[in-house]
Design an enzyme around this catalytic site. Structure first.
Site, PDB file in Angstrom:
ATOM      1  N   ASN A  34       0.857  -1.185   0.000  1.00 51.49           N
ATOM      2  CA  ASN A  34       0.000   0.000   0.000  1.00 51.49           C
ATOM      3  C   ASN A  34       0.893   1.235   0.000  1.00 51.49           C
ATOM      4  OD1 ASN A  34      -1.924  -1.986   0.654  1.00 51.49           O
ATOM      5  ND2 ASN A  34      -3.042  -0.576   1.984  1.00 51.49           N
TER       6      ASN A  34
HETATM    7 CA    CA Z   1      -6.768  -2.574   3.873  1.00 53.48          CA
END
Ligand code: CA
Ligand code: CTP
Length: 223
Positions: A34
């Site tokens: 991420n």
């Molecule tokens: Ca997540």
């Protein structure tokens, strides 16, 4: 700071903070992650330490320095982050700020995957990572205060409140991470503080101010 004589409401309290992304390897040269700078999580670790807490910061790979006032543990994968968190229980406070990768690959990662020839779609088989916040929120040694974040691009309060319930957290700090918000990698954050008693909307603040406000809120709740 050479002289720091401010009150220490969190003296004697143990805190665990996760920060940064996790990297889930695809092969020796590639990973899934991420977006996360670690700025908000690291700032929260420092803010808790400034109030006297004994802080362990468990961080995924980030470009920023280890804070001086806390013990920093470096991890890469979500499963390593979970192990590090569990090995630091019991604790009084847990603030899970890390942008944990939701999936990891199921396949072996020993050798570099070579490109396949001619327009073949590349498929990766993924499996879900453990939800560290949810595990801590339901743990037999659950910290007194468990706080999570919710990175949302829409229905921020509704989705944040669902996460509060599902993960057994006391507070969810929900923020808008849509590209337009500038939160990702930026220095400022506009958050909603979602708890069992309601929702508090904080103004647009520097990430250090968000951290100090959150540490003050934790100190208030713990006393
Ligand atoms: Ca997540
Ligand atoms: N979190 C965690 N472990 C995971 C996934 C998330 O500890 N495997 C924590 C994050 O650190 C954060 C909170 O859970 O405090 C919410 O993370 P978020 O990514 O917003 O929620 P998810 O439950 O992963 O849901 P989704 O990404 O689908 O919105």
């Amino acid at each position: 700071r050479v002289l720091d004589d401010r009150p220490k409401p969190l003296a004697g309290k143990k805190a665990i903070v996760t920060s940064g992304p996790t990297y889930e390897p695809i092969d020796p040269v590639r990973y899934i992650a991420n977006r996360s700078s670690g700025k908000q999580g690291h700032a929260i670790a420092v803010a808790l330490a400034e109030l006297g807490a004994n802080v362990t910061l468990i961080s995924g790979p980030v470009a920023i320095d280890d804070p001086q006032q806390v013990a920093t543990i470096h991890v890469e994968r979500a499963e390593e982050m979970l192990d590090a968190v569990l090995s630091h229980l019991p604790a009084d406070i847990a603030v899970m700020v890390a942008a944990v990768a939701d999936w990891r690959t199921t396949t072996s990662v020993d050798q570099k995957i070579k490109k396949q020839s001619m327009n073949q779609p590349m498929a990766l088989q993924l499996t879900e990572n453990p939800d560290i916040l949810k595990i801590v929120g339901h743990h037999a040694n659950r910290p007194n205060i468990v706080i999570g974040f919710a990175a949302e691009t829409q229905d921020i309060e509704k989705n944040g409140r669902l996460k509060l319930e599902r993960k057994g957290a006391d507070i969810i700090v929900a923020n808008d991470v849509s590209t337009a918000s500038g939160v990702m990698g930026g220095d400022r954050n506009r958050v909603k503080i979602i708890s069992r008693t309601g929702t508090d909307i904080w103004p647009d603040l520097d990430k250090h101010e968000v951290a100090r406000n959150l540490a003050a809120l934790i100190a208030e709740k713990i006393s």
